[in-house]
Design a protein around this motif. Structure first.
Motif, PDB file in Angstrom:
ATOM      1  N   LEU A  84     -16.142  22.610 -22.370  1.00 50.64           N
ATOM      2  CA  LEU A  84     -16.137  23.172 -23.898  1.00 50.64           C
ATOM      3  C   LEU A  84     -16.908  21.846 -24.516  1.00 50.64           C
ATOM      4  O   LEU A  84     -17.768  22.410 -25.438  1.00 50.64           O
ATOM      5  N   PHE A  85     -16.637  20.775 -24.147  1.00 46.91           N
ATOM      6  CA  PHE A  85     -17.385  19.579 -24.970  1.00 46.91           C
ATOM      7  C   PHE A  85     -18.897  19.950 -24.235  1.00 46.91           C
ATOM      8  O   PHE A  85     -19.863  19.546 -25.313  1.00 46.91           O
ATOM      9  N   ARG A  86     -19.175  20.122 -23.101  1.00 42.02           N
ATOM     10  CA  ARG A  86     -20.433  20.021 -22.664  1.00 42.02           C
ATOM     11  C   ARG A  86     -21.409  21.205 -23.342  1.00 42.02           C
ATOM     12  O   ARG A  86     -22.435  21.323 -23.923  1.00 42.02           O
ATOM     13  N   GLU A  87     -20.645  22.385 -23.644  1.00 45.45           N
ATOM     14  CA  GLU A  87     -21.122  23.727 -24.296  1.00 45.45           C
ATOM     15  C   GLU A  87     -21.481  23.276 -25.607  1.00 45.45           C
ATOM     16  O   GLU A  87     -22.502  23.495 -26.309  1.00 45.45           O
ATOM     17  N   GLU A  88     -20.482  22.628 -26.449  1.00 47.34           N
ATOM     18  CA  GLU A  88     -20.786  21.948 -27.927  1.00 47.34           C
ATOM     19  C   GLU A  88     -21.908  21.140 -27.883  1.00 47.34           C
ATOM     20  O   GLU A  88     -22.788  21.154 -29.101  1.00 47.34           O
ATOM     21  N   LEU A  89     -21.826  20.306 -26.986  1.00 44.40           N
ATOM     22  CA  LEU A  89     -22.848  19.139 -26.920  1.00 44.40           C
ATOM     23  C   LEU A  89     -24.461  19.871 -26.737  1.00 44.40           C
ATOM     24  O   LEU A  89     -25.150  19.641 -27.461  1.00 44.40           O
ATOM     25  N   ARG A 104     -25.197  22.886 -27.614  1.00 43.27           N
ATOM     26  CA  ARG A 104     -25.425  23.421 -28.891  1.00 43.27           C
ATOM     27  C   ARG A 104     -26.118  22.713 -29.906  1.00 43.27           C
ATOM     28  O   ARG A 104     -26.804  23.030 -30.690  1.00 43.27           O
ATOM     29  N   GLN A 105     -25.240  21.677 -29.996  1.00 43.60           N
ATOM     30  CA  GLN A 105     -25.705  20.656 -31.193  1.00 43.60           C
ATOM     31  C   GLN A 105     -27.062  20.034 -30.690  1.00 43.60           C
ATOM     32  O   GLN A 105     -27.789  19.691 -31.705  1.00 43.60           O
TER      33      GLN A 105
END
Length: 141
Positions: free
Chosen positions: A115-120, A122-123
């Motif tokens: 989840l952190f990787r996906e959010e990183l 994305r941002q």
């Protein structure tokens, strides 16, 4: 667990069962001595002597044949179970339960990193579109 692994190394299943039988007999002899000594009466001296002699003989047999069992490793945790008055046969069950709990905790961490990787990604995508595209192409190979 380790006793079972040792059994698989050679055709020593009978050897392990023999050791287990000897240890159970030894423990039973010790228990009987404890009961007799705990409720000692003078007329029971001969019975107590017989039981003590049985314990001593069991110890002699175990000591005489100790090399036969030298390759059998008993985990220290199993001995701690016995010292704590717990059933050593529950050791495997408790180890499996602990392993399952550890596995579940690791799975949660893996999911959090995903989840952190996906959010990183994305941002960072708007600020570094080319780098993210290159990164993602390397990851998907």
């Amino acid at each position: 667990i380790v006793l079972m692994m040792a059994a698989g190394r050679d055709s020593g299943r009978d050897r392990l069962e023999d050791l287990e039988d000897r240890l159970e007999s030894f423990i039973e002899s010790l228990r009987a001595v404890g009961v007799i000594a705990g409720d000692f009466q003078q007329n029971g001296q001969s019975v107590l002597n017989e039981r003590v002699n049985s314990v001593v003989e069991s110890m002699r047999l175990l000591d005489r044949e100790k090399d036969r069992y030298a390759d059998i490793d008993i985990p220290l945790q199993v001995l701690n179970y016995v010292d704590d008055g717990r059933n050593p046969q529950l050791f495997t069950q408790h180890q499996l339960e602990k392993t399952l709990a550890d596995h579940q905790a690791v799975q949660k961490k893996v999911e959090a990193y995903k989840l952190f990787r996906e959010e990183l990604i994305r941002q960072l995508q708007p600020a570094f579109p080319n780098e993210i595209k290159t990164y993602l192409s390397h990851c998907n190979k």
